[in-house]
Enzyme design. Structure first.
Site, PDB file in Angstrom:
ATOM      1  N   ASP A   1      -3.373   2.409  -5.988  1.00  0.00           N
ATOM      2  CA  ASP A   1      -2.180   2.501  -5.140  1.00  0.00           C
ATOM      3  C   ASP A   1      -1.972   1.320  -4.209  1.00  0.00           C
ATOM      4  O   ASP A   1      -1.204   1.418  -3.263  1.00  0.00           O
ATOM      5  CB  ASP A   1      -2.212   3.800  -4.337  1.00  0.00           C
ATOM      6  N   GLU A   2      -2.660   0.205  -4.446  1.00  0.00           N
ATOM      7  CA  GLU A   2      -2.368  -0.955  -3.618  1.00  0.00           C
ATOM      8  C   GLU A   2      -2.546  -2.234  -4.409  1.00  0.00           C
ATOM      9  O   GLU A   2      -3.163  -2.241  -5.473  1.00  0.00           O
ATOM     10  CB  GLU A   2      -3.198  -0.977  -2.336  1.00  0.00           C
TER      11      GLU A   2
ATOM     12  N   ASP B   1       0.853  -1.187   0.000  1.00  0.00           N
ATOM     13  CA  ASP B   1       0.000   0.000   0.000  1.00  0.00           C
ATOM     14  C   ASP B   1       0.890   1.237   0.000  1.00  0.00           C
ATOM     15  O   ASP B   1       1.738   1.398   0.880  1.00  0.00           O
ATOM     16  CB  ASP B   1      -0.883  -0.024   1.258  1.00  0.00           C
TER      17      ASP B   1
END
Length: 415
Positions: free
Chosen positions: A121-122, A27
């Site tokens: 974003d993860e 993350d």
DNA sequence: TCTGGGGTCCTAGGACCC
DNA sequence: TCTGGGGTCCTAGGACCC
């Protein structure tokens, strides 16, 4: 937040047994804000908020310095600025975020083919098979963290566990700039003292319901009777929460889930009462949805209209059509019809949305020809090329006939 | 000057079929 | 003479996640 002192932060102790922790959750820390800081290094260390400054906007991202003031994503911008008047507000640059996202995801792809993206974003990584090449899960996590930092200048946190839920929990606990490995046999011990809000799927409402029944920690949920949980969150929810509370999560890492719906929505700066403005917006959204469907090679069989009124009440009206479509006109026809049928044309409206559901792959009644040098060429491309060569009008636009005999208007089918 | 925009999943009721 | 049960599809709403 406020974990920079290192006292409350969960980090991996040396010599931890990582052999069971083969699922990683990576993350990015304060992703959008961190990308902005790469472009504005002079703002490092200051409270920075990413988002529009307009009246009805919300916080898209905030640096840890801003979060100290209680400024988190999804907070209304007006409230954020009240809490942190000195914050610097930057407009979002989604192209930049996408660019960095791709860089980071490429690093993941080089470690294992089993990468499941979660938004921009993860990601989850199954690194069970990466052992011989890159080493144990802990080694892989360290490798990823150092490569991300070196190649992008960004910081990420990684959780490693035997399930997705615990891996994600672990990355969150280790933030910022952390790494936490949770061996399978230490999972329950870690979970049970934590508040129920840490359970995947427990948001504000469910938290309230559970607390109302005396359940405050994950351990409380683990020991609760099934009847209690069913009454609180329904059958499916009860089973899921109970499993999660014991660290049971059968979900595997899937590389790509097929899309189930495509939609667009828009909030007006001020509430709109003029139906003609609504209709114009519905047409625009219908076209945006249609363009995305065509790009993805999909057609939708159900069309959904979404309206949010001035008092924030939200309704949806859907219609399933006989022939799935990827045409803006066709989608618009349906949403306009259900909109008119509502008979609420005078109510102030703050948001309109259009969505296509029940997606299927576009039937391949493609028209075109095989070209020795260029391979398959679509009819429209052949037409465009001919028009360019011989002049507009030299080629008569064809009316294409579908296989069951009806005429397929192709106007507007191209992006 | 309170609440974005992209989604997924679940529930519940009614229609309809067998 | 007044009503079963399983399954699927459609619709509306809501919670949740990033």
């Amino acid at each position: 937040m406020g974990k920079q002192d290192g006292t409350s932060r969960h980090v991996t102790r040396p010599g931890v047994d990582d052999s069971t922790a083969t699922i990683l959750h990576v993350d990015m820390d304060a992703f959008f804000a961190s990308v902005e800081l790469l472009d504005h290094p002079e703002l490092v260390g200051r409270p920075v908020i990413v988002g529009h400054r307009s009246a009805r906007s919300i916080v898209t991202a905030a640096t840890y310095e801003a979060r100290k003031f209680g400024v988190n994503s999804a907070l209304p911008m007006a409230i954020a600025l009240r809490r942190c008047p000195d914050a610097i507000v930057l407009e979002p640059h989604f192209d930049r975020y996408q660019h960095f996202s791709s860089m980071v995801m490429e690093i993941f792809d080089e470690v294992t083919p089993l990468v499941e993206r979660l938004g921009i974003d993860e990601a989850f990584l199954d690194v069970a098979g990466a052992r011989t090449v890159f080493g144990s899960p802990l080694r892989v996590a360290e490798l990823i963290r150092s490569r991300v930092r070196a190649e992008t200048g960004l910081v990420c946190s990684v959780g490693a566990a035997s399930t997705k839920f615990v891996a994600k929990l672990a990355s969150g606990l280790s933030k910022p700039d952390g790494l936490l490995v949770v061996p399978a046999d230490e999972t329950v011990e870690l979970l049970h003292p934590l508040p129920i809000s840490k359970l995947w799927g427990v948001g504000g409402k469910t938290e309230e319901v559970l607390r109302g029944r005396g359940l405050h920690t994950i351990g409380d949920v683990a020991r609760a009777s099934r009847e209690t949980l069913v009454r609180a969150v329904g059958e499916a929810g009860a089973d899921r929460l109970h499993d999660l509370s014991w660290g049971i999560d059968p979900r595997r890492v899937h590389t790509r889930a097929e899309e189930k719906s495509v939609g667009h929505e828009m909030t007006f700066e001020t509430d709109i009462t003029d139906p003609s403005v609504i209709r114009t917006e519905l047409l625009r959204m219908s076209n945006m949805v249609a363009v995305r469907l065509r790009k993805a090679g999909l057609v939708g069989r159900t069309v959904v209209l979404k309206l949010r009124f001035g008092d924030f009440t939200t309704i949806t009206r859907s219609k399933t059509i006989g022939e799935p479509t990827d045409l803006g006109r066709r989608i618009y026809e349906e949403v306009r019809e259900v909109y008119e049928a509502l008979g609420k044309q005078d109510a102030p409206i703050r948001l309109v949305g259009v969505r296509a559901e029940q997606l299927q792959e576009t039937a391949t009644t493609q028209f075109g020809l095989w070209d020795e040098s260029e391979g398959w060429r679509e009819a429209e491309d052949v037409m465009d090329a001919a028009s360019a060569k011989f002049g507009r009008g030299a080629v008569k636009p064809a009316r294409l006939l579908g296989h069951n005999g009806y005429e397929r208007p192709r106007m507007g089918q191209r992006d």
